[in-house]
Enzyme design. Sequence first.
Site, PDB file in Angstrom:
ATOM      1  N   ARG A 190     -11.471  -5.552  -5.529  1.00 39.96           N
ATOM      2  CA  ARG A 190     -12.580  -6.785  -6.596  1.00 39.96           C
ATOM      3  C   ARG A 190     -13.202  -6.394  -7.612  1.00 39.96           C
ATOM      4  NH1 ARG A 190     -15.864  -9.845  -1.777  1.00 39.96           N
ATOM      5  NH2 ARG A 190     -14.104 -11.565  -1.138  1.00 39.96           N
TER       6      ARG A 190
ATOM      7  N   LYS B  55     -21.456 -18.502   6.909  1.00 41.73           N
ATOM      8  CA  LYS B  55     -19.739 -18.257   7.585  1.00 41.73           C
ATOM      9  C   LYS B  55     -20.442 -16.623   8.265  1.00 41.73           C
ATOM     10  CE  LYS B  55     -17.351 -16.099   4.752  1.00 41.73           C
ATOM     11  NZ  LYS B  55     -16.571 -14.948   5.263  1.00 41.73           N
TER      12      LYS B  55
ATOM     13  N   ASP C 199     -21.131  -9.444  -2.068  1.00 45.83           N
ATOM     14  CA  ASP C 199     -20.379 -10.104  -1.811  1.00 45.83           C
ATOM     15  C   ASP C 199     -21.553 -10.609  -3.456  1.00 45.83           C
ATOM     16  OD1 ASP C 199     -19.157  -9.788   0.071  1.00 45.83           O
ATOM     17  OD2 ASP C 199     -20.169 -11.000   1.142  1.00 45.83           O
TER      18      ASP C 199
ATOM     19  N   SER D  70     -17.603  -0.148   5.993  1.00 45.60           N
ATOM     20  CA  SER D  70     -17.914  -1.093   6.355  1.00 45.60           C
ATOM     21  C   SER D  70     -19.031  -2.159   7.141  1.00 45.60           C
ATOM     22  CB  SER D  70     -16.589  -2.426   6.856  1.00 45.60           C
ATOM     23  OG  SER D  70     -16.494  -3.420   7.005  1.00 45.60           O
ATOM     24  N   SER D  71     -19.745  -2.785   6.846  1.00 47.81           N
ATOM     25  CA  SER D  71     -21.032  -3.222   8.374  1.00 47.81           C
ATOM     26  C   SER D  71     -19.886  -4.046   9.130  1.00 47.81           C
ATOM     27  CB  SER D  71     -21.651  -3.928   7.394  1.00 47.81           C
ATOM     28  OG  SER D  71     -21.867  -5.425   6.432  1.00 47.81           O
TER      29      SER D  71
END
Length: 405
Positions: free
Chosen positions: A318, A18, A287, A143-144
């Site tokens: 998360r 993805k 992730d 955030s990258s």
Amino acid sequence: MVSKKTNIKGEITLNGSKSISNRILMIQAISGEEFSISGLSNAKDTTTLKSLLEKLNEPILDAGEAGTAYRFMTAYLAWKGNNQVLMGTKRMCERPIGVLADALNELGAKICYVGKQGYPPLHMKEHKIDEWGQRITIGAHVSSQFISALLLIAPVLPNGMELILEGKIISRPYIQMTLNLMEEFGILALWHNDMIKVPNQEYVPKPFVVEADWSAASYYYSLVAIADEATIQLNGLQQNSVQGDAVLVDIMESFGVKTTFNERGILLEKIPCRITEFKYDCSDCPDLAQTLAVVCAALKVDAELTGLETLTIKETDRINAVKVELEKLGCLVDATENSLSIRKGITNQQQSIKVNTYDDHRMAMAFAPLALILDKVSMEDKKVVCKSYPKFWDDFQTLGLGDYE
């Protein structure tokens, strides 16, 4: 009912990455020329992005729940300056975008917040591209994807871009992936210390083949680690991958998973191991955090997972979600804003769990391997996996894991 299974054998052909697919779609759009893309992911995030890029003349675009698509399209639409509004789901409008939008405005874009300051929806207004600047500073700890979004448009800006990264860099391999893929299409960039310099250049279109998804592979590594015996062939993965999650090869060896590369991909085999404690900084591979937490709980391995700063602004929080679900199984879990500490593990295997999925694909997939040791595993929302891996349950079923309720 999901029956226990201690010997797993099978062969899976994984979906295309993805992360790679989304970047290639953006490169194609920015270059303005069509080229063939083989192995494109069928993940919902990717199909959403593809659909958005086919509707560029519409005044209102909706990225739904696709975070990567929203961030990449923010930079792209800001560069195009066609007076458009970019919408998203309720959860998307709770995920901060201000760091990216403000950086683009500093360059020369004209982005306004439709609602709450710093959050979607965004209104991109017309501007003069020849008045855009060159040098900006952006916080690298959020955030990258913000950084990748900027880098993708950098070569086509009049003066290129000098991007200064401020603070701790999160998910560095994803930034490097973006640069590597840009290089595949003729873009030269220099990353030295905290600055990435991209001169004004043109993308050179060429046919591209998307490699399989290492993030998806993590759930099969988890199965092999938890099973008593296992042999799984995963097709489509490459040894010299641009994906940061390929670090699984090294991480999971500690949990008794041997990886052998072959012509079709990789062969996973269970080997003896003795591990009682696991400490890992997930800054470069956030992730994988949910998967690692579940594996440690299943194997009764005391775990300290750090570098989880970005997990609170994903599809759900998360860190808290993992804590809540593991505590249902008797684990002792301590959580901070950037870490998880897991003690005791799953001691009672004669139990069931209904996993709350929190609209988060990775919660469902990370907890699915527990079917190997628990009497019953059910999911609040099985369809949530479509965001990244639509065939997940079908592929798990081919390994003999039955139907999840």
